[in-house]
Design an enzyme around this catalytic site. Structure first.
Site, PDB file in Angstrom:
ATOM      1  N   GLN A  32       0.842  -1.204   0.000  1.00  0.00           N
ATOM      2  CA  GLN A  32       0.000   0.000   0.000  1.00  0.00           C
ATOM      3  C   GLN A  32       0.876   1.252   0.000  1.00  0.00           C
ATOM      4  O   GLN A  32       2.069   1.196   0.312  1.00  0.00           O
ATOM      5  CB  GLN A  32      -0.903   0.010   1.237  1.00  0.00           C
ATOM      6  CG  GLN A  32      -0.166  -0.159   2.555  1.00  0.00           C
ATOM      7  CD  GLN A  32      -1.001  -0.871   3.617  1.00  0.00           C
ATOM      8  OE1 GLN A  32      -2.228  -0.879   3.589  1.00  0.00           O
ATOM      9  NE2 GLN A  32      -0.317  -1.489   4.563  1.00  0.00           N
ATOM     10  N   TYR A  62     -10.303   4.560  19.334  1.00  0.00           N
ATOM     11  CA  TYR A  62     -10.277   3.286  18.605  1.00  0.00           C
ATOM     12  C   TYR A  62      -9.386   2.260  19.316  1.00  0.00           C
ATOM     13  O   TYR A  62      -9.804   1.141  19.621  1.00  0.00           O
ATOM     14  CB  TYR A  62      -9.772   3.537  17.185  1.00  0.00           C
ATOM     15  CG  TYR A  62      -9.585   2.298  16.357  1.00  0.00           C
ATOM     16  CD1 TYR A  62      -8.362   1.624  16.357  1.00  0.00           C
ATOM     17  CD2 TYR A  62     -10.620   1.782  15.580  1.00  0.00           C
ATOM     18  CE1 TYR A  62      -8.180   0.480  15.600  1.00  0.00           C
ATOM     19  CE2 TYR A  62     -10.442   0.637  14.819  1.00  0.00           C
ATOM     20  CZ  TYR A  62      -9.216  -0.007  14.829  1.00  0.00           C
ATOM     21  OH  TYR A  62      -9.039  -1.146  14.090  1.00  0.00           O
ATOM     22  N   GLN A  63      -8.125   2.671  19.645  1.00  0.00           N
ATOM     23  CA  GLN A  63      -7.190   1.690  20.215  1.00  0.00           C
ATOM     24  C   GLN A  63      -7.647   1.194  21.581  1.00  0.00           C
ATOM     25  O   GLN A  63      -7.525   0.010  21.897  1.00  0.00           O
ATOM     26  CB  GLN A  63      -5.793   2.307  20.370  1.00  0.00           C
ATOM     27  CG  GLN A  63      -5.366   3.242  19.296  1.00  0.00           C
ATOM     28  CD  GLN A  63      -4.781   2.574  18.052  1.00  0.00           C
ATOM     29  OE1 GLN A  63      -4.924   1.362  17.844  1.00  0.00           O
ATOM     30  NE2 GLN A  63      -4.139   3.364  17.220  1.00  0.00           N
ATOM     31  N   ASP A  87       0.869  -0.186  13.857  1.00  0.00           N
ATOM     32  CA  ASP A  87       1.280   1.111  14.404  1.00  0.00           C
ATOM     33  C   ASP A  87       1.631   0.998  15.883  1.00  0.00           C
ATOM     34  O   ASP A  87       2.260   1.890  16.444  1.00  0.00           O
ATOM     35  CB  ASP A  87       0.154   2.151  14.197  1.00  0.00           C
ATOM     36  CG  ASP A  87      -1.171   1.634  14.727  1.00  0.00           C
ATOM     37  OD1 ASP A  87      -2.081   1.371  13.923  1.00  0.00           O
ATOM     38  OD2 ASP A  87      -1.290   1.472  15.961  1.00  0.00           O
ATOM     39  N   GLU A 107       1.697  -8.684  11.605  1.00  0.00           N
ATOM     40  CA  GLU A 107       1.447  -7.505  10.744  1.00  0.00           C
ATOM     41  C   GLU A 107       2.058  -7.803   9.374  1.00  0.00           C
ATOM     42  O   GLU A 107       3.214  -8.230   9.284  1.00  0.00           O
ATOM     43  CB  GLU A 107       2.098  -6.273  11.375  1.00  0.00           C
ATOM     44  CG  GLU A 107       2.243  -5.058  10.449  1.00  0.00           C
ATOM     45  CD  GLU A 107       0.934  -4.525   9.883  1.00  0.00           C
ATOM     46  OE1 GLU A 107       0.055  -4.149  10.676  1.00  0.00           O
ATOM     47  OE2 GLU A 107       0.810  -4.506   8.643  1.00  0.00           O
ATOM     48  N   ASP A 138       1.390 -12.833   6.627  1.00  0.00           N
ATOM     49  CA  ASP A 138      -0.059 -12.903   6.418  1.00  0.00           C
ATOM     50  C   ASP A 138      -0.722 -13.575   7.637  1.00  0.00           C
ATOM     51  O   ASP A 138      -0.378 -14.714   7.990  1.00  0.00           O
ATOM     52  CB  ASP A 138      -0.329 -13.726   5.144  1.00  0.00           C
ATOM     53  CG  ASP A 138      -1.814 -13.916   4.882  1.00  0.00           C
ATOM     54  OD1 ASP A 138      -2.331 -13.293   3.959  1.00  0.00           O
ATOM     55  OD2 ASP A 138      -2.448 -14.670   5.657  1.00  0.00           O
ATOM     56  N   ALA A 139      -1.655 -12.855   8.251  1.00  0.00           N
ATOM     57  CA  ALA A 139      -2.241 -13.352   9.499  1.00  0.00           C
ATOM     58  C   ALA A 139      -3.081 -14.617   9.288  1.00  0.00           C
ATOM     59  O   ALA A 139      -3.132 -15.481  10.161  1.00  0.00           O
ATOM     60  CB  ALA A 139      -3.098 -12.256  10.120  1.00  0.00           C
ATOM     61  N   ASP A 157      -6.978  -5.751  14.318  1.00  0.00           N
ATOM     62  CA  ASP A 157      -6.863  -4.302  14.128  1.00  0.00           C
ATOM     63  C   ASP A 157      -6.488  -4.057  12.674  1.00  0.00           C
ATOM     64  O   ASP A 157      -5.325  -3.845  12.325  1.00  0.00           O
ATOM     65  CB  ASP A 157      -5.776  -3.777  15.074  1.00  0.00           C
ATOM     66  CG  ASP A 157      -5.493  -2.321  14.817  1.00  0.00           C
ATOM     67  OD1 ASP A 157      -4.384  -1.855  15.181  1.00  0.00           O
ATOM     68  OD2 ASP A 157      -6.363  -1.640  14.237  1.00  0.00           O
ATOM     69  N   TYR A 226     -12.791   9.168  11.268  1.00  0.00           N
ATOM     70  CA  TYR A 226     -13.203   8.073  10.384  1.00  0.00           C
ATOM     71  C   TYR A 226     -14.497   8.527   9.703  1.00  0.00           C
ATOM     72  O   TYR A 226     -15.307   9.228  10.308  1.00  0.00           O
ATOM     73  CB  TYR A 226     -13.442   6.779  11.171  1.00  0.00           C
ATOM     74  CG  TYR A 226     -12.183   6.100  11.672  1.00  0.00           C
ATOM     75  CD1 TYR A 226     -10.930   6.402  11.144  1.00  0.00           C
ATOM     76  CD2 TYR A 226     -12.255   5.139  12.671  1.00  0.00           C
ATOM     77  CE1 TYR A 226      -9.787   5.779  11.606  1.00  0.00           C
ATOM     78  CE2 TYR A 226     -11.112   4.495  13.141  1.00  0.00           C
ATOM     79  CZ  TYR A 226      -9.883   4.828  12.587  1.00  0.00           C
ATOM     80  OH  TYR A 226      -8.748   4.209  13.048  1.00  0.00           O
TER      81      TYR A 226
END
Ligand SMILES: NCCCN[C@H]1CC[C@H](NCCCN)CC1
Length: 290
Positions: A32, A62-63, A87, A107, A138-139, A157, A226
């Site tokens: 990305q 959010y967190q 992050d 991540e 890749d999760a 997340d 958001y």
């Protein structure tokens, strides 16, 4: 041209703008585009593929909610998996729970971690906790190889399901997550906006009700940067023996009391926890079984 701002498929016809004081970083990873800028009123902002991921001013909402809604719903969580979360903000929040002994994080994009460490130290501080084990990859793949019943909680997340996070809202992913959770374990994932995505929410809830034999609850929080100003969370629990009491709506772990953390909570508290599950009538009508 102006119209290009109204073409995001996730929120067609609307755009949200922040005044940019200074662009701090522009990059492109294997997955990305990554942008960091200093806004004039929300602090620094992290943007992936043109979508705001977090701002210094409102990231706490959010967190804190995506972590404490699940972790305060079960008795003394010990092993936690974070899917995404590069992050570091979610790791920072998990670290508040003294019962937690192991935090795995998977991540996919290392650039997000490196950029956060450079520009968002108050989020990347989460990586400094000795309980954290970082996996880049890749999760879905990570979860397929995870031991059955390993985790007390899994926190997804993720970014929006357009791009690298697409598969994180599909049934196979939820099935591997359910298998990796212990009986009475809990999953919490980002569940879009009640104003914009009731079809996507309905689909996710239908899949989760088939996959998680415990409970499935939708909660939400105000996040001004958001789209539509709110974000949802889906809290799902696997069927557990009565001893593993799971109560998403009325927290059984009072985090404030256990709070010995040097950095105070800015958004979460037990009243906000319970209130997060109160839903507007249109949502209860549009999404069956809510
Ligand atoms: N640790 C912060 C990660 C942020 N997760 C996502 C970032 C994009 C955001 N789009 C909002 C879409 C609202 N419908 C959802 C949360």
């Amino acid at each position: 041209s102006k119209k290009v701002y109204f073409n995001n498929p996730m929120w067609p016809g609307e755009a949200h703008s922040l005044k940019v004081d200074k662009v701090l970083y522009k990059g492109k990873s294997d997955f990305q585009e990554v942008l960091v800028f200093e806004s004039s009123t929300y602090g620094k902002v992290l943007v992936l593929d043109g979508i705001v991921q977090l701002t210094e001013k409102d990231e706490c909402a959010y967190q804190e909610m995506i972590v404490h809604l699940p972790l305060c719903s079960i008795l003394s969580p010990k092993t936690v998996l974070v899917v995404g979360g590069g992050d570091g903000g979610v790791l920072r929040e998990i670290a508040r729970h003294t019962s937690v002994e192991q935090i795995d994080i998977c991540e996919i994009d290392k650039m997000v971690i490196d950029v956060s460490k450079r520009f968002f130290p108050q989020l990347a501080v989460g990586f400094e906790d000795p309980r954290v084990h970082l996996h880049i990859g890749d999760a879905a793949d990570f979860l397929r190889h995870a031991p059955k019943g390993k985790y007390d909680a899994i926190i997804v997340d993720s970014s929006d399901p357009v791009g690298p996070a697409q598969e994180l809202v599909e049934k196979p992913f939820f099935e591997t997550a359910a298998r990796a959770l212990r009986a009475g374990g809990v999953l919490c994932n980002m569940a879009e906006s009640m104003w914009l995505h009731t079809h996507l929410i309905q689909d996710m809830i239908s899949v989760c009700r088939e996959t998680f034999k415990g409970s499935v609850h939708y909660a939400w929080a105000s996040v001004p940067t958001y789209p539509s100003g709110v974000i949802g969370f889906l809290i799902c629990s696997t069927e557990g023996p009565p001893v593993d009491f799971v109560n998403p709506v009325n927290p059984i772990e009072k985090l404030e009391g256990a709070l010995k953390h040097k950095r105070e909570l800015r958004f979460y508290n037990s009243e906000m926890h319970s209130a997060a599950f109160a839903l507007p009538s249109f949502l209860k009508r549009e999404v069956s079984s809510l």
